[in-house]
Design an enzyme around this catalytic site. Structure first.
Site, PDB file in Angstrom:
ATOM      1  N   TRP A   1       0.833  -1.216   0.000  1.00 45.01           N
ATOM      2  CA  TRP A   1       0.000   0.000   0.000  1.00 45.01           C
ATOM      3  C   TRP A   1       0.861   1.257   0.000  1.00 45.01           C
ATOM      4  O   TRP A   1       0.400   2.349  -0.284  1.00 45.01           O
ATOM      5  CB  TRP A   1      -0.971  -0.016   1.196  1.00 45.01           C
ATOM      6  CG  TRP A   1      -0.334   0.182   2.556  1.00 45.01           C
ATOM      7  CD1 TRP A   1       0.779  -0.454   3.033  1.00 45.01           C
ATOM      8  CD2 TRP A   1      -0.760   1.063   3.608  1.00 45.01           C
ATOM      9  NE1 TRP A   1       1.068  -0.040   4.318  1.00 45.01           N
ATOM     10  CE2 TRP A   1       0.130   0.895   4.705  1.00 45.01           C
ATOM     11  CE3 TRP A   1      -1.804   1.970   3.751  1.00 45.01           C
ATOM     12  CZ2 TRP A   1       0.003   1.603   5.905  1.00 45.01           C
ATOM     13  CZ3 TRP A   1      -1.930   2.676   4.955  1.00 45.01           C
ATOM     14  CH2 TRP A   1      -1.034   2.485   6.003  1.00 45.01           C
ATOM     15  N   ASP A   2       2.161   1.076   0.294  1.00 39.97           N
ATOM     16  CA  ASP A   2       3.117   2.187   0.305  1.00 39.97           C
ATOM     17  C   ASP A   2       3.000   3.032  -0.971  1.00 39.97           C
ATOM     18  O   ASP A   2       3.125   4.256  -0.939  1.00 39.97           O
ATOM     19  CB  ASP A   2       4.561   1.653   0.366  1.00 39.97           C
ATOM     20  CG  ASP A   2       4.823   0.733   1.556  1.00 39.97           C
ATOM     21  OD1 ASP A   2       3.888   0.029   1.973  1.00 39.97           O
ATOM     22  OD2 ASP A   2       5.959   0.701   2.037  1.00 39.97           O
TER      23      ASP A   2
ATOM     24  N   GLU B   1       0.708  -2.884  12.654  1.00 39.94           N
ATOM     25  CA  GLU B   1       0.772  -4.348  12.473  1.00 39.94           C
ATOM     26  C   GLU B   1       1.009  -5.119  13.766  1.00 39.94           C
ATOM     27  O   GLU B   1       0.962  -6.345  13.765  1.00 39.94           O
ATOM     28  CB  GLU B   1       1.894  -4.684  11.478  1.00 39.94           C
ATOM     29  CG  GLU B   1       1.585  -4.197  10.074  1.00 39.94           C
ATOM     30  CD  GLU B   1       2.727  -4.438   9.094  1.00 39.94           C
ATOM     31  OE1 GLU B   1       3.900  -4.348   9.515  1.00 39.94           O
ATOM     32  OE2 GLU B   1       2.443  -4.704   7.915  1.00 39.94           O
TER      33      GLU B   1
ATOM     34  N   LYS C   1       2.900   0.231  16.357  1.00 40.49           N
ATOM     35  CA  LYS C   1       4.092   0.247  15.507  1.00 40.49           C
ATOM     36  C   LYS C   1       4.187   1.547  14.716  1.00 40.49           C
ATOM     37  O   LYS C   1       5.249   2.122  14.547  1.00 40.49           O
ATOM     38  CB  LYS C   1       4.022  -0.943  14.557  1.00 40.49           C
ATOM     39  CG  LYS C   1       5.178  -1.022  13.584  1.00 40.49           C
ATOM     40  CD  LYS C   1       5.069  -2.240  12.699  1.00 40.49           C
ATOM     41  CE  LYS C   1       6.218  -2.307  11.716  1.00 40.49           C
ATOM     42  NZ  LYS C   1       6.062  -3.405  10.761  1.00 40.49           N
ATOM     43  N   GLN C   2       3.045   1.989  14.168  1.00 42.14           N
ATOM     44  CA  GLN C   2       3.072   3.122  13.235  1.00 42.14           C
ATOM     45  C   GLN C   2       1.739   3.847  13.278  1.00 42.14           C
ATOM     46  O   GLN C   2       0.752   3.318  13.805  1.00 42.14           O
ATOM     47  CB  GLN C   2       3.353   2.612  11.825  1.00 42.14           C
ATOM     48  CG  GLN C   2       2.277   1.703  11.265  1.00 42.14           C
ATOM     49  CD  GLN C   2       2.786   0.827  10.131  1.00 42.14           C
ATOM     50  OE1 GLN C   2       3.259  -0.277  10.372  1.00 42.14           O
ATOM     51  NE2 GLN C   2       2.672   1.305   8.909  1.00 42.14           N
TER      52      GLN C   2
HETATM   53  O1  IFM Z   1       3.586  -1.486   4.101  1.00 37.73           O
HETATM   54  C1  IFM Z   1       4.473  -1.458   5.167  1.00 37.73           C
HETATM   55  C2  IFM Z   1       3.719  -1.735   6.426  1.00 37.73           C
HETATM   56  O2  IFM Z   1       2.733  -0.758   6.657  1.00 37.73           O
HETATM   57  C3  IFM Z   1       4.659  -1.784   7.607  1.00 37.73           C
HETATM   58  N1  IFM Z   1       5.665  -2.792   7.380  1.00 37.73           N
HETATM   59  C4  IFM Z   1       6.453  -2.577   6.181  1.00 37.73           C
HETATM   60  C5  IFM Z   1       5.559  -2.478   4.953  1.00 37.73           C
HETATM   61  C6  IFM Z   1       6.402  -2.164   3.714  1.00 37.73           C
HETATM   62  O3  IFM Z   1       6.951  -0.885   3.806  1.00 37.73           O
END
Ligand code: IFM
Length: 730
Positions: A323-324, A465, A578-579
């Site tokens: 999705w990046d 995640e 995580k994010q």
């Molecule tokens: O798409 C990301 C994900 O959101 C977090 N782990 C790494 C992936 C690739 O950059």
């Protein structure tokens, strides 16, 4: 601005970082910034876009081509390298305005000083071509041996991917044709050397199991250097059925104007995207370097190809598309080089069949896009994406099965493309049905709880995640709702503007029926609302989890590489994420969340965020701009813009290596700068700007392509107020 990145050392523990930092490429391939004498142990790799292979039970990953830059220098029997004790000067210099990597090393020996200079670049016009130059000189009379040619023994994570190599000399070229384990593909690397007439040498051809090279016995003196120019071509059977002969032809088509054309193409690219930041050299350089990284990953040679999560810096993350691309990189291309954005979207449209198949395998309707997409939309994501540090056993992760927000990213990409460009051809040529199938996928996830009049979405993983299999992840629910709405609206727009085309699409895909089904659910999806403190819960029950900081979670690790998430990670049962998750939602849907709510959530979630993903910082940078706090935004912007220059990102997920370049962070940095600080957004007639720059910036200059017009925008900051100048450029 300083357009040079310089590295003066070569250590075992920094080769990975240097290889990423000094990457060159052209969207067809990426060449890691390793040294001429390096081997696979130093992660030598030329990663090819869109061609994959799987060996045994290993992960399917992109191919690394045989290395045509392999060169060794011997003085008597002594191998001279950048690590030799007698090095008195060493420099690798990436001139990133033009994607040219120059190396210079000087050795002080008993026989005199020896200087090696090399230069390499990946042709930005003719993407199968690479150019290489070697110069050897000395201040004394001496004899040296240079071995230089093609080495097929390159870095592989899950290889080796070649079951056999043919090493031959043909038509005055050195040639290596490697047969891939899948027995179908071949990679041909061809190199033709020309030596300057003044050079004094003898040459012999050598081949061994993995290499073909010329061994030059060279006589040097202070007035006579040795100068070699090498034209290189890399062609695979994906490009041409007779890859070897095609490569020879491409190689021999090189001419002296290649370099001039290369330089002028790069100037044209920078004319679409270069930024200037008055009063902040570091930010200016970091931002342009990030754009360089995006520009060398951009598939200009194709109509249907995308950019992997680690771009073309190696095989990490299986060279797959996440999705990046749509959520972090697309906007940059859309606003500067929309034809590349169209190619990225073309890839998703062309891989719809893979997404339909994945959905049906799980028993869903519509299009469930691959979490880690390779060619044809094949999902390369493993069921066991992490290895446990204590047992060395694979850990079951649910990224592939449960990161259901992936399909909404594709819908958002197509939607935003049409909004920015007004180019409906994408919808007519597969985009509309793609968005409708994404919407149908979300419809099939909806569950109706007893006694409730709404639908919930259970058992998912949101952007964060570390928390797997949660219910009603706010990001996923809102994005599902957005996707369904988007499908309905786009269908209506096509029906109104292109009635005949609509009928044709309807006839094949029965979209009218699907739209009725979508209309029946769209307003009934459960969209969690902020609580009495203005806080939006990331998923059902998140606020009841143990409330600790990332530092405390870290202090509980029993091993530095231990995985934080999943079944029993240190973050799993806590509020440590995580994010950016809720804040990613608030950025994407900043139209429906007030600045006050965004601010409250920012202050709640940021201290709980590990920023363990390079996708995280830019979302905090962007959302801080939504509530007018460029000061809060700035460090997160800088972190994104410098992610590949400074290194320091996470290198391990459990025992799995995850290093490489970070194009999503680069794209996110551009979004933070242009959509955040400059406040660029769409409006009816022209792009709107509402700047709010960091206090120490005197001006910001950037370029956008708006409906085919290239516009240079200058925002001058004078005592807290802004003057905006727009100028159309050629
Ligand atoms: O798409 C990301 C994900 O959101 C977090 N782990 C790494 C992936 C690739 O950059």
């Amino acid at each position: 601005m300083n357009w040079e990145i310089i590295v003066n050392s070569d250590y075992k523990d920094t080769v990975a970082e240097t290889g990423n930092k000094l990457l060159i490429g052209n969207g067809y391939l990426g060449v890691r910034g390793t040294l001429d004498e390096h081997e696979k142990e130093e992660l030598v790799a030329i990663t090819l876009a869109g061609i994959y292979d799987k060996v045994g039970n290993g992960w399917r990953e992109p191919l690394n081509a045989p290395n045509p830059f392999w060169s060794k220098i011997h003085l008597d029997d002594q191998l001279l390298t950048a690590r030799s004790e007698n090095v008195i000067f060493h420099e690798q210099n990436l001139q990133f305005r033009y994607g040219i990597l120059i190396r210079e090393t000087v050795w002080k020996t008993e026989k005199g000083n020896i200087t090696l200079k090399t230069e390499r670049y990946a042709d930005i016009n003719a993407v199968n071509k690479l150019h290489y130059r070697i110069s050897l000189s000395s201040d004394q009379v001496m004899h040296l041996r240079l071995s230089t040619g093609i080495n097929s023994d390159v870095w592989d994570i899950h290889g080796p991917h070649y079951k056999g190599v043919r090493l031959i000399e043909k038509d005055s070229c050195l040639a290596c044709e490697a047969l891939v384990q899948n027995d179908i593909d071949r990679v041909a690397v061809v190199r033709e050397d020309t030596i300057a007439e003044s050079s004094i040498y003898e040459k012999r051809l050598v081949t061994d199991e993995s290499k073909i090279f010329n061994c030059y016995e060279i006589e040097l003196n202070p007035h006579q250097s040795f100068e070699l120019t090498s034209e290189i071509a890399i062609v695979t059977t994906k490009d041409h059925s007779d890859a070897l002969n095609k490569a020879i032809q491409v190689c021999q088509s090189s001419s002296s104007s290649d370099k001039t054309n290369h330089l002028s193409k790069w100037d044209k690219i920078w004319n679409t995207c270069e930024v200037e930041i008055g009063g902040d050299e570091m930010a200016e350089m970091g931002m342009n370097y990030s754009l360089y990284q995006l520009n060398i990953a951009a598939p200009r040679h194709s109509k249907s190809l995308s950019i992997p999560a680690r771009a073309l810096s190696g095989q990490v993350y299986k060279g797959a598309i996440f999705w990046d691309t749509e959520m972090f990189m697309l906007d940059y291309f859309l606003w500067t080089q929309p034809e590349i954005a169209k190619t990225l979207i073309g890839y998703r449209i062309d891989t719809l069949s893979g997404a339909l198949e994945k959905a049906s395998q799980y028993g869903y309707e519509g299009a469930f896009y691959a979490w880690e997409s390779q060619e044809g939309g094949f999902d390369a994501c493993s069921d066991y994406n992490v290895t446990d540090v204590f047992t060395n056993r694979p850990v079951r992760t649910y990224f592939k099965d449960k990161q259901m927000h992936i399909s909404s990213a594709i819908a958002r990409g197509i939607d935003y493309y049409v909004q920015v460009t007004d180019d409906f051809s994408v919808l007519l040529e597969g985009g509309l049905i793609t968005v409708i199938e994404c919407a149908m996928f979300y419809r099939s996830l909806l569950l109706k709880p007893l006694l409730k009049d709404h639908f919930v979405i259970n058992d998912v993983i949101g952007p964060d995640e570390y928390h797997e299999r949660v219910n009603n992840n706010a990001y996923t629910n809102y994005m599902a709702h957005y996707t369904i709405k988007c499908a309905i609206e786009q269908a209506k727009a096509v029906m109104t503007l292109y009635p005949e085309a609509y009928l044709a699409i309807d006839k094949v895909n029965d979209i009218s029926e699907k739209l009725k089904k979508l209309e029946a659910v769209v307003d009934k999806i459960y969209l969690p609302k902020p609580n009495e403190f203005g806080l939006l819960e990331q998923f059902d029950g998140y606020f009841t989890l143990e409330d600790i900081t990332p530092d405390i979670a870290k202090s509980r690790l029993k091993h530095p590489k231990e995985y934080w998430g999943g079944g029993n990670g240190v973050a799993s049962d806590t509020q440590v994420i995580k994010q950016a998750d809720v804040l990613t939602l608030m950025e994407v849907r900043s139209d429906i969340f007030s600045p006050d709510v965004i601010e409250k959530n920012w202050h709640y979630y940021e201290p709980r965020t590990e920023h363990g993903s390079s996708l995280s910082a830019c979302m905090y940078a962007l959302t801080a701009c939504r509530f007018n706090r460029p000061d809060l935004s700035y460090p997160f912007f800088l972190k994104s813009a410098l992610s590949d220059l400074k290194g320091g990102g996470k290198q391990w997920a459990g025992l799995v290596y995850i290093g490489g370049t970070h194009p999503a962070a680069s794209g996110g940095a551009w979004k933070s700068l242009i959509q955040g600080f400059a406040g660029l957004e769409l409006s009816e007639n022209e792009p709107l700007l509402s700047p709010n720059l960091p206090e120490h910036w005197q001006y910001l200059v950037f370029r956008i392509n708006y409906k085919g017009k290239l516009i240079k925008i200058r925002i001058n900051s004078v005592k807290g107020s802004y003057h905006i100048l727009r100028e159309e450029i050629k």
